[in-house]
Motif scaffolding. Structure first.
Motif, PDB file in Angstrom:
ATOM      1  N   THR A 136      32.862 -16.222 -38.214  1.00 55.96           N
ATOM      2  CA  THR A 136      32.038 -15.189 -38.704  1.00 55.96           C
ATOM      3  C   THR A 136      31.575 -15.333 -39.622  1.00 55.96           C
ATOM      4  OG1 THR A 136      33.548 -13.485 -37.715  1.00 55.96           O
ATOM      5  CG2 THR A 136      32.297 -12.534 -39.386  1.00 55.96           C
ATOM      6  N   VAL A 137      30.447 -15.261 -40.691  1.00 48.59           N
ATOM      7  CA  VAL A 137      30.109 -15.515 -41.924  1.00 48.59           C
ATOM      8  C   VAL A 137      29.257 -14.235 -42.400  1.00 48.59           C
ATOM      9  CG1 VAL A 137      29.947 -18.133 -41.031  1.00 48.59           C
ATOM     10  CG2 VAL A 137      28.131 -16.670 -40.842  1.00 48.59           C
ATOM     11  N   LEU A 138      29.690 -14.485 -43.585  1.00 45.65           N
ATOM     12  CA  LEU A 138      28.733 -13.404 -44.898  1.00 45.65           C
ATOM     13  C   LEU A 138      28.072 -13.849 -45.455  1.00 45.65           C
ATOM     14  CD1 LEU A 138      32.334 -11.393 -45.860  1.00 45.65           C
ATOM     15  CD2 LEU A 138      31.287 -11.134 -43.863  1.00 45.65           C
ATOM     16  N   LEU A 139      26.863 -13.320 -45.177  1.00 47.87           N
ATOM     17  CA  LEU A 139      25.504 -13.391 -46.045  1.00 47.87           C
ATOM     18  C   LEU A 139      25.048 -12.744 -47.172  1.00 47.87           C
ATOM     19  CD1 LEU A 139      23.272 -14.924 -42.810  1.00 47.87           C
ATOM     20  CD2 LEU A 139      24.986 -15.881 -44.058  1.00 47.87           C
ATOM     21  N   HIS A 140      24.576 -12.928 -48.796  1.00 52.65           N
ATOM     22  CA  HIS A 140      24.345 -12.660 -49.350  1.00 52.65           C
ATOM     23  C   HIS A 140      22.964 -12.283 -49.268  1.00 52.65           C
ATOM     24  CE1 HIS A 140      24.972 -11.309 -53.846  1.00 52.65           C
ATOM     25  NE2 HIS A 140      24.068 -10.344 -52.637  1.00 52.65           N
TER      26      HIS A 140
END
Length: 197
Positions: A136-140
């Motif tokens: 699970t990655v968080l992209l800005h």
């Protein structure tokens, strides 16, 4: 280009994401179609490292992951202080490469992305030689400053294209499937729609 969209001509240098060393220079053209589809990219790069050196680095990373005594599992990489545990660095390196396919596909002429954090990672043990991770990655998102959460499944074997399947929480569309043409480089990217994992 009339009826097609805006085309950009770029010249830029690249650097090794870990060491910060010069990795080469590139010339590229980027066409943002008027339709809602990924940019069309044509790129040529000259590398300061030769392909043999890149392959050796890929093999070192692969061996490091394969020689783990238990599957890699982690959360919040980097942590709130910007630190990455040494045992999680290989998972982080693959997340950087894999998330670049998501960012490429989602970017538009007015929106860009960078990976802010790996929220979670879990390695799957396979019977073949491939390495597989769930992330699970968080992209800005720029310029909106929104944080987008994406689930990503990544499969890799040195000298083979990186395979990435993903789904982002902000999307109302099916799972996307992306893979690179060359390991350890951004020489080309293929994207196809996938029915499921």
């Amino acid at each position: 280009i009339p009826d097609s969209g805006h085309k950009y001509y770029l010249q830029f240098t690249t650097e090794d994401y870990k060491s910060g060393e010069d990795a080469g220079s590139c010339l590229a053209t980027v066409l943002y179609p008027k339709t809602k589809s990924p940019p069309i990219v044509s790129i040529k790069c000259t590398h300061t490292k030769d392909q043999k050196q890149i392959q050796e680095e890929d093999n070192r990373l692969y061996r490091k992951i394969r020689h783990q005594t238990k599957p890699i599992i982690g959360n919040n990489i980097p942590d709130s202080y910007g630190n990455i545990e040494p045992a999680l660095e290989p998972a982080w390196a693959l997340a950087v490469a894999g998330s670049s396919y998501i960012m490429w596909e989602k970017s538009t002429e007015n929106l860009g992305y960078f990976m802010a954090q790996v929220k979670s990672v879990k390695q799957w043990i396979r019977k073949d030689d491939f390495i597989e991770f769930d992330y699970t990655v968080l992209l800005h998102e720029i310029p909106t400053q929104e944080i987008i959460s994406c689930h990503m499944r990544l499969t890799w074997l040195p000298a083979n294209p990186l395979k990435v399947k993903y789904f982002c929480a902000s999307e109302n569309q099916g799972l996307e499937d992306g893979s690179g043409m060359e390991s350890g480089s951004a020489a080309g990217i293929l994207h196809e729609r996938a029915a499921n994992f």
